[in-house]
Motif scaffolding. Structure first.
Motif, PDB file in Angstrom:
ATOM      1  N   UNK A 288       1.046  -1.295   0.422  1.00 52.12           N
ATOM      2  CA  UNK A 288      -0.049  -0.046   0.031  1.00 52.12           C
ATOM      3  C   UNK A 288       0.853   0.977   0.040  1.00 52.12           C
ATOM      4  N   UNK A 289       1.872   0.914   0.293  1.00 51.29           N
ATOM      5  CA  UNK A 289       2.913   2.233   0.583  1.00 51.29           C
ATOM      6  C   UNK A 289       3.611   2.997  -0.756  1.00 51.29           C
ATOM      7  N   UNK A 290       3.509   1.944  -1.805  1.00 52.00           N
ATOM      8  CA  UNK A 290       4.043   2.439  -3.362  1.00 52.00           C
ATOM      9  C   UNK A 290       2.592   3.316  -3.257  1.00 52.00           C
ATOM     10  N   UNK A 291       1.612   2.794  -4.609  1.00 47.05           N
ATOM     11  CA  UNK A 291       1.039   4.434  -4.562  1.00 47.05           C
ATOM     12  C   UNK A 291      -0.260   5.275  -3.810  1.00 47.05           C
ATOM     13  N   UNK A 292       0.684   4.589  -2.683  1.00 40.56           N
ATOM     14  CA  UNK A 292       0.302   6.283  -1.643  1.00 40.56           C
ATOM     15  C   UNK A 292       1.257   7.370  -1.674  1.00 40.56           C
TER      16      UNK A 292
END
Ligand code: FAD
Length: 492
Positions: A288-292
């Motif tokens: 989830x860290x990536x797209x955020x």
């Protein structure tokens, strides 16, 4: 931590690999292209050798340190040749200004253009030396992970009026507009707009004056090859020609990477030297860290792209120095067109490198190599079809060189190639095809630049131009120092 994986073998990835390997961490660098160096690649044809990116190396000691860490000497692997003058500025009316580290000659050059500015230049030099000490030597090599690092830096930034632009700061010291342009130009080679980038970039002037500018014998890619030699000598592994497809995670820990060819490389820590947007948006898409984080990065400003024309020609030109800056009739307006308006003006500023004047072995006997760089808006600002625009711009570059330097240039060309913004996007995964990465503005520096260690995935690190302190070879080598210090401290 015993094992680390680095994504990308640019100057940043290689410098980090050298530091980790010297500290006893078994390090694998996974590079997507079939040659190391990233922006600092090379190609050869018909006896000509061309570097694709940097050809001016400042602060060679920051590189030599990488060898000294393990008791070796950089001089055993690569020879650096002095570049003098550093650059020759050339205006449309034929006026020139040689920027050199030689105090006497530089003062004579200033006096030739504007004797009244000699005193102001001395004051600029004092400012530049102070900023070098406070910025380049003190703040740059240390990671800025906490807001506190920004707060602690504020008094220094205020004392040296870092909110002013470098061009604006130079203008406080010297009156002649040509000297203002020449003395504030160097940051443009790291993707900064001299009219907007912080006055802290003035430190570069002192760095170049005191440490000189250098060119590796055999080309900048020979320096890259020397770094690889030293890395492998220390036991490091370089895996080429296989792009990383994803960073693997378990919870909030990185466990390694998988490549497009399906190879897995495990590590106790992963560091990415790749473009920061590509790293988060593509390689970390499974967390989830990536797209955020990628979404947050869309609000940042990216440096311009560049159009490059390489050409090998018949004849030698001892009177054309290693680097020239052919300025156009408009300077501030040209910068605004490129950085703000996303316009490609008819008249451009051309950075013309002539590496074979420093190392004749780069061309067959009686021939020369040249690299012309024109900064252009990145693809996010100017999404044109470069297959149509490129030949027009290449023609304009040759017209200008023909008019100012080599009257019969077209008939002399033996080898020619171009690099356009889509090439940066495709070959290096550069966001918007930016040639230099995230723009080095004060509002995107230090703690406000992507951190050298991710804030959520505690063993995921970043190195290179998009991280602190920023681009340019000395900048990315400093980022490797900052990132390695974090990684080694985290190991403890
Ligand atoms: C035309 C030009 C001229 C320049 N001139 C100078 C100069 O004279 N002096 C100077 O100091 N600086 C100069 N610079 C700036 C300097 O070249 C850069 O700041 C520096 O080389 C950037 O190094 P880096 O390690 O951050 O990134 P890069 O060199 O971009 O390296 C990143 C690496 O990551 C790899 N990668 C990306 N995605 C993946 C993936 N998924 N898997 C595996 N690998 C991947 C890329 O292939 C690349 O090899 C110039 C830049 C340009 C473009």
């Amino acid at each position: 931590m015993n094992k680390a994986v680095i994504i990308g073998a640019g100057f940043g990835g290689l410098a980090l690999g050298l530091r980790l390997q010297a500290a006893g961490i078994a390090t694998t660098i996974v590079e997507g292209r079939d040659q190391p160096g990233g922006r600092a690649g090379a190609w050869r044809r018909d006896g000509f050798t061309f570097d694709t990116g940097p050809v001016l190396i400042a602060d060679p000691d920051c590189l030599a340190q990488l060898w000294r860490l393990s008791g070796h000497s950089m001089a055993d692997d690569v020879t650096l040749l002095p570049v003098d003058p550093h650059y020759r500025f050339h205006w449309p009316d034929g006026t020139t200004f040689d920027h050199t580290a030689d105090e006497t000659r530089l003062r004579a050059e200033i006096a030739r253009l504007s004797p009244a500015d000699l005193t102001g230049y001395q004051r600029f030099l004092d400012y530049s030396a102070s900023v070098r000490r406070e910025g380049y030597e003190t703040l740059a090599p240390v990671a800025c992970q906490e807001l506190g690092s920004l707060i602690r830096a504020l008094p220094t930034l205020a004392q040296y009026q870092a909110w002013r632009s470098i061009h604006g700061m130079v203008a406080r010291f010297v009156k002649d507009e040509r000297l203002r342009q020449a003395l504030s130009f160097a940051p443009l080679l790291a993707g900064a707009n001299p009219a907007a980038a912080s006055a802290f970039h003035a430190g570069l002037h002192a760095v170049e004056r005191e440490g000189g500018l250098w060119f590796p014998k055999g080309g900048t890619n020979a320096l890259v090859a020397a770094m690889v030699t030293q890395f492998e000598r220390l036991g490091g592994t370089l895996h080429l020609g296989d792009p990383v497809a994803g960073i693997e995670t378990v919870g909030d820990r990185a466990t390694g990477v998988t490549t497009r060819a399906g190879r897995r490389f495990e590590g106790d820590a992963v560091a990415s030297n790749a473009d920061i947007m590509h790293s988060y948006a593509d390689l970390l898409a499974g967390h989830t860290r990536g797209p955020r984080r990628a979404q947050a990065l869309t609000r940042k400003r990216w440096g311009p792209s560049a159009f490059l024309l390489h050409f090998g020609i018949e004849g030698t030109w001892p009177g054309i120095p290693h680097s020239m800056v052919l300025l156009g009739p408009r300077y501030q307006a040209w910068l605004t067109d490129i950085f703000e308006h996303g316009v490609l003006p008819a008249e451009n500023c051309i950075i013309l490198h002539h590496p074979s004047v420093t190392d004749p072995d780069l061309a067959p006997p009686g021939h020369s190599t040249f690299q012309a760089i024109v900064p252009v808006p990145h693809l996010g600002k100017l999404p044109v079809d470069w297959r149509a625009v490129g030949p027009i711009l290449a023609g304009r570059i040759l017209d200008e060189i023909e008019h100012r330097l080599i009257p019969d240039i077209r008939g002399r060309i033996k080898v020619q190639a171009t690099t356009a913004p889509p090439d940066f996007a495709r070959d290096l995964h550069a966001h918007h095809g930016s040639a230099w990465g995230l723009e080095p503005l004060l509002s995107q520096s230090g703690w406000l630049r992507p951190h050298n260690r991710d804030d959520v995935i505690g063993n995921l690190y970043f190195v290179g131009a998009d991280t602190h302190p920023g681009g340019g070879v000395p900048g990315v080598v400093a980022s490797a120092r900052a990132t390695a210090a974090l990684m080694l401290a985290d190991r403890a």
